[in-house]
Scaffold this motif. Structure first.
Motif, short mmCIF file in Angstrom:
data_model
loop_
_atom_site.label_atom_id
_atom_site.label_comp_id
_atom_site.label_asym_id
_atom_site.label_seq_id
_atom_site.Cartn_x
_atom_site.Cartn_y
_atom_site.Cartn_z
N ASP A 46 -5.66 5.33 -2.80
CA ASP A 46 -5.45 6.71 -2.36
C ASP A 46 -4.46 7.45 -3.25
O ASP A 46 -4.38 8.68 -3.21
CB ASP A 46 -4.93 6.72 -0.92
CG ASP A 46 -5.94 6.12 0.05
OD1 ASP A 46 -7.06 6.63 0.12
OD2 ASP A 46 -5.60 5.12 0.71
N ASP B 21 -13.64 12.23 -7.12
CA ASP B 21 -13.25 13.42 -7.85
C ASP B 21 -12.06 13.10 -8.74
O ASP B 21 -10.91 13.31 -8.35
CB ASP B 21 -12.90 14.54 -6.85
CG ASP B 21 -12.66 15.86 -7.56
OD1 ASP B 21 -12.74 15.91 -8.80
OD2 ASP B 21 -12.37 16.86 -6.86
N SER C 164 -9.09 15.64 -9.27
CA SER C 164 -8.11 15.94 -8.22
C SER C 164 -7.42 14.69 -7.68
O SER C 164 -6.60 14.79 -6.76
CB SER C 164 -8.80 16.67 -7.06
OG SER C 164 -9.72 15.80 -6.41
N ALA D 137 -3.24 12.85 1.95
CA ALA D 137 -4.16 13.97 1.71
C ALA D 137 -5.45 13.46 1.07
O ALA D 137 -6.55 13.91 1.42
CB ALA D 137 -3.49 15.01 0.80
N GLN D 138 -5.32 12.50 0.16
CA GLN D 138 -6.50 11.92 -0.50
C GLN D 138 -7.34 11.14 0.50
O GLN D 138 -8.57 11.26 0.54
CB GLN D 138 -6.05 11.00 -1.65
CG GLN D 138 -7.16 10.21 -2.32
CD GLN D 138 -8.11 11.07 -3.13
OE1 GLN D 138 -7.87 12.25 -3.35
NE2 GLN D 138 -9.21 10.50 -3.56
N GLU E 238 -7.55 11.56 3.70
CA GLU E 238 -8.22 12.47 4.63
C GLU E 238 -9.39 13.18 3.98
O GLU E 238 -10.39 13.48 4.62
CB GLU E 238 -7.21 13.48 5.20
CG GLU E 238 -6.22 12.78 6.14
CD GLU E 238 -5.22 13.74 6.74
OE1 GLU E 238 -4.87 14.74 6.08
OE2 GLU E 238 -4.79 13.47 7.88
N SER E 239 -9.28 13.42 2.67
CA SER E 239 -10.41 14.07 1.98
C SER E 239 -11.61 13.14 1.93
O SER E 239 -12.76 13.58 1.90
CB SER E 239 -10.01 14.49 0.56
OG SER E 239 -9.94 13.37 -0.31
N GLN E 240 -11.37 11.80 1.96
CA GLN E 240 -12.47 10.83 1.94
C GLN E 240 -13.18 10.78 3.29
O GLN E 240 -14.32 10.33 3.39
CB GLN E 240 -11.96 9.42 1.61
CG GLN E 240 -11.12 9.32 0.35
CD GLN E 240 -11.88 9.66 -0.92
OE1 GLN E 240 -13.05 10.00 -0.88
NE2 GLN E 240 -11.21 9.57 -2.05
N ASP E 241 -12.47 11.21 4.36
CA ASP E 241 -13.07 11.17 5.69
C ASP E 241 -14.31 12.04 5.79
O ASP E 241 -15.17 11.84 6.66
CB ASP E 241 -12.06 11.63 6.76
CG ASP E 241 -11.00 10.56 7.00
OD1 ASP E 241 -11.17 9.43 6.51
OD2 ASP E 241 -10.01 10.88 7.66
N PHE E 242 -14.42 12.99 4.87
CA PHE E 242 -15.59 13.88 4.90
C PHE E 242 -16.80 13.23 4.26
O PHE E 242 -17.89 13.75 4.30
CB PHE E 242 -15.27 15.20 4.18
CG PHE E 242 -14.22 15.99 4.88
CD1 PHE E 242 -14.49 16.61 6.11
CD2 PHE E 242 -12.95 16.12 4.34
CE1 PHE E 242 -13.50 17.34 6.76
CE2 PHE E 242 -11.96 16.85 5.00
CZ PHE E 242 -12.25 17.46 6.22
N ASN E 243 -16.60 12.07 3.65
CA ASN E 243 -17.70 11.37 3.00
C ASN E 243 -17.95 10.04 3.71
O ASN E 243 -17.28 9.05 3.45
CB ASN E 243 -17.37 11.12 1.52
CG ASN E 243 -18.50 10.41 0.79
OD1 ASN E 243 -19.57 10.16 1.36
ND2 ASN E 243 -18.27 10.08 -0.46
#
Length: 205
Positions: A82, A114, A117, A177-178, A180-185
């Motif tokens: 992460d 990504d 980012s 933050a990283q 949580e961004s993976q939770d969308f995938n």
């Protein structure tokens, strides 16, 4: 969501052998410093529960070997990370010059969704040694970080606990933050901790 699963943040610490990766980790997790040096073989990890913006998360800190002969172990350890921490010794020019290759190697091995980012943090360690021995200036290190898209930069001393807590606060926040961004995938694989035995008590100090 109060019913969230327990959050595990995987943080990888990279850099040349002897820059202080193990020392930084031990100072942060155990509030200890030892002057004896014992190279990390392969990788070890320590865990620490921390509060990030009132949320309890478990940080899993992976301390990897700086010797090139162990870099082939990278894929298994880097996957699912992460945040990646790049460490160099402010008194050692070579350790600073290799930050780019460590960063590139991580992005190849970890294959984040990504890469542009993905969160990195740079630590310039061993500031306690003294300005007369220092070879990498704050200005040069800051310019490097700005050139990589504004990577957070801290000057640290594992020996004297300078900026260690502050640096890992930012590392934890960026890792969360990283994560949580993976939770969308939904296709993103879970991190599976690997049991590789006890953390050695030596340090790269």
């Amino acid at each position: 969501m109060s019913s969230r699963k327990k959050i595990l943040l995987k943080v990888i610490i990279l850099g040349d052998s002897g820059v202080g990766k193990t020392s930084l980790m031990n100072q942060y997790v155990n509030k200890k410093f030892t002057a004896s040096y014992k190279a990390t073989i392969g990788a070890d990890f320590l865990t620490k529960e921390v509060l990030v913006d009132d949320r309890l998360v478990t940080m899993q800190l992976w301390d990897t070997a700086g010797q090139e002969r162990f870099q082939s172990l990278g894929v298994a350890f880097y996957r699912g990370a992460d945040c990646c921490v790049l460490v160099y010794d402010v008194n050692n020019a070579k350790s600073f010059d290799t930050l780019d290759s460590w960063r590139d190697e991580f992005l190849i091995q970890a294959s984040p969704m990504d890469p542009e980012s993905f969160p990195f943090v740079v630590l310039g360690n061993k500031v306690d040694v003294g300005e007369d021995k220092r070879v990498i200036s704050s200005k040069r290190a800051t310019a490097f970080c700005q050139g990589k898209g504004g990577i957070p930069y801290f000057e640290t001393s594992a020996k004297e606990a300078v900026n260690v807590e502050q640096a890992f606060e930012v590392i934890a926040r960026n890792a969360l933050a990283q994560e949580e961004s993976q939770d969308f995938n939904p296709d993103f694989p879970e991190t599976i901790p690997i049991n590789i035995g006890e953390q050695n008590q030596g340090c790269s100090c």
